[in-house]
Design a protein around this motif. Sequence first.
Motif, PDB file in Angstrom:
ATOM      1  N   LEU A   1       2.271   5.071  -4.488  1.00  0.00           N
ATOM      2  CA  LEU A   1       2.914   4.794  -3.092  1.00  0.00           C
ATOM      3  C   LEU A   1       2.552   6.086  -2.194  1.00  0.00           C
ATOM      4  O   LEU A   1       1.740   5.997  -1.146  1.00  0.00           O
ATOM      5  CB  LEU A   1       4.020   4.278  -2.581  1.00  0.00           C
TER       6      LEU A   1
ATOM      7  N   GLY B   1       9.056  -2.457   2.486  1.00  0.00           N
ATOM      8  CA  GLY B   1       7.755  -2.482   2.877  1.00  0.00           C
ATOM      9  C   GLY B   1       7.298  -2.941   4.188  1.00  0.00           C
ATOM     10  O   GLY B   1       6.671  -2.299   4.909  1.00  0.00           O
TER      11      GLY B   1
ATOM     12  N   VAL C   1       3.698   5.089  10.036  1.00  0.00           N
ATOM     13  CA  VAL C   1       3.774   4.131   8.879  1.00  0.00           C
ATOM     14  C   VAL C   1       3.320   5.135   7.509  1.00  0.00           C
ATOM     15  O   VAL C   1       3.859   4.934   6.588  1.00  0.00           O
ATOM     16  CB  VAL C   1       2.527   3.272   9.158  1.00  0.00           C
TER      17      VAL C   1
ATOM     18  N   SER D   1      13.607   1.299   6.399  1.00  0.00           N
ATOM     19  CA  SER D   1      13.023   1.193   5.267  1.00  0.00           C
ATOM     20  C   SER D   1      13.542   2.102   3.924  1.00  0.00           C
ATOM     21  O   SER D   1      13.308   1.523   2.665  1.00  0.00           O
ATOM     22  CB  SER D   1      11.373   1.254   5.581  1.00  0.00           C
TER      23      SER D   1
ATOM     24  N   MET E   1       8.749  -0.768   6.950  1.00  0.00           N
ATOM     25  CA  MET E   1       7.817   0.563   6.842  1.00  0.00           C
ATOM     26  C   MET E   1       6.613   0.349   7.773  1.00  0.00           C
ATOM     27  O   MET E   1       6.243   1.033   8.371  1.00  0.00           O
ATOM     28  CB  MET E   1       7.670   0.976   5.435  1.00  0.00           C
ATOM     29  N   CYS E   2       6.017  -0.812   7.716  1.00  0.00           N
ATOM     30  CA  CYS E   2       4.712  -0.966   8.494  1.00  0.00           C
ATOM     31  C   CYS E   2       5.069  -1.612   9.963  1.00  0.00           C
ATOM     32  O   CYS E   2       4.299  -1.030  10.913  1.00  0.00           O
ATOM     33  CB  CYS E   2       4.035  -2.095   8.099  1.00  0.00           C
TER      34      CYS E   2
ATOM     35  N   ALA F   1      -0.774   6.471   0.318  1.00  0.00           N
ATOM     36  CA  ALA F   1      -0.404   6.654   1.754  1.00  0.00           C
ATOM     37  C   ALA F   1      -1.257   7.827   2.261  1.00  0.00           C
ATOM     38  O   ALA F   1      -1.901   7.997   3.304  1.00  0.00           O
ATOM     39  CB  ALA F   1       1.079   7.011   2.050  1.00  0.00           C
TER      40      ALA F   1
ATOM     41  N   GLY G   1       7.466   7.237  -0.915  1.00  0.00           N
ATOM     42  CA  GLY G   1       6.890   7.359  -2.488  1.00  0.00           C
ATOM     43  C   GLY G   1       7.279   8.591  -3.353  1.00  0.00           C
ATOM     44  O   GLY G   1       7.649   8.467  -4.352  1.00  0.00           O
TER      45      GLY G   1
ATOM     46  N   SER H   1      -0.178  11.367   8.791  1.00  0.00           N
ATOM     47  CA  SER H   1       0.882  11.627   7.569  1.00  0.00           C
ATOM     48  C   SER H   1       1.506  12.989   7.821  1.00  0.00           C
ATOM     49  O   SER H   1       1.111  13.882   7.408  1.00  0.00           O
ATOM     50  CB  SER H   1       0.390  11.497   6.300  1.00  0.00           C
TER      51      SER H   1
ATOM     52  N   ALA I   1       5.513   5.645   4.438  1.00  0.00           N
ATOM     53  CA  ALA I   1       4.924   5.420   2.952  1.00  0.00           C
ATOM     54  C   ALA I   1       5.186   6.718   2.077  1.00  0.00           C
ATOM     55  O   ALA I   1       5.333   6.669   0.840  1.00  0.00           O
ATOM     56  CB  ALA I   1       4.025   4.800   2.989  1.00  0.00           C
TER      57      ALA I   1
END
Length: 362
Positions: free
Chosen positions: A172, A93, A238, A143, A96-97, A176, A246, A231, A242
């Motif tokens: 998740l 986590g 990020v 990640s 990932m950030c 996201a 997920g 996304s 995520a």
Amino acid sequence: MTTGNAAALFAVLAGVSLALVTGGSTPHTGRRRHIVDSTAIVIRAGLIVVIGVLLEHLHPAGIAVILPYYGVLFVIGLPFLWLRPSRLFLVGGVWMCAAPIVSQAFRLLDPQSVAGGFGGLGVGAILLRLLVTGEYPAFTWVSYLCFGLAVGRLDLRRRNTAVGLLCAGALLAAGASLLSHVVTSLPGVHDRLVHTWTGPPVSSWAALQLHLQVGLQGVTPIHSWWWLAVSAPHSGSVADLAFTAGIALAVIGLALLATRVATRWWQVVFGAGTMTLSLYSLHLIMVLPQTWPDYGPRRLVPEVSVVVVVGIVFATLRWKGPLEAVVTVTSRTAARGVDRAFRRRRHSPQPPRRAIRARTPR
């Protein structure tokens, strides 16, 4: 909708496989952990890189081959291999950030580093592409690997484990997606993203979204930090990491629940999943123009049929995929050889030390 999810699932399953071959929920200890397992993983990673490079030469200006990145990811994952599941999820986590921020900051300092193939590059440039700027940057994808390692260290035989993975993965991914929509809808963000877009010219957010749905080349554009909240498939943002992580966790959880009923039937029907290295390589050969001239949607059904049928045959006969067999036998043999050499050196008799006589004054 599905673009980018398969590659992420592939990377998460890499972590799961590493965890399973090193003991699963009861990790190996002692010499087997530090020598046998580590050596086998390094050899396995090297072989995967070699196979990937050979396949890359078949597509010098076409498909981006994931295997070289995959092999590098195996080696990077060694320091995390023996962490507990809770810590692996935490590291995954945090990574990932943080990793997309580090990646974008690095590429701001070196804007000439772009994605692409490996032809004509030196060793340093190849490593840079594999780690940071390529289509599947291993540094960012750690990640995924950590999440996979965490999953592989859980007791996958328990129903609660499967349900937990399904629910956590769905939450998740949904969180996201929602957060990405909220952040990118802030005043001025759409205009900033359109202005800093480095692809084909666009004049509006709606036009840009059409390009984002197709996906990027592994990394985000570098001239706005807002890109880390977008996304978009294969962007390494990020939000993308995520969301796809997920989806991968949810798919694994759903698969575990499904296989609790008629396990042998699932093993046969989805036998292709046990020989992904061989079938992925076959796929790259099948899409060559000289192999299968039609590169359009009409190729999808016959290609999927070939993969499913081959998987069923191998699963029914309990055969291992040819490339999987080569990689497994070679890595295990090399690891055992290193282990024997280590034990031989450790237990070999030491030469006697010469006695040192004290000199007495005359």
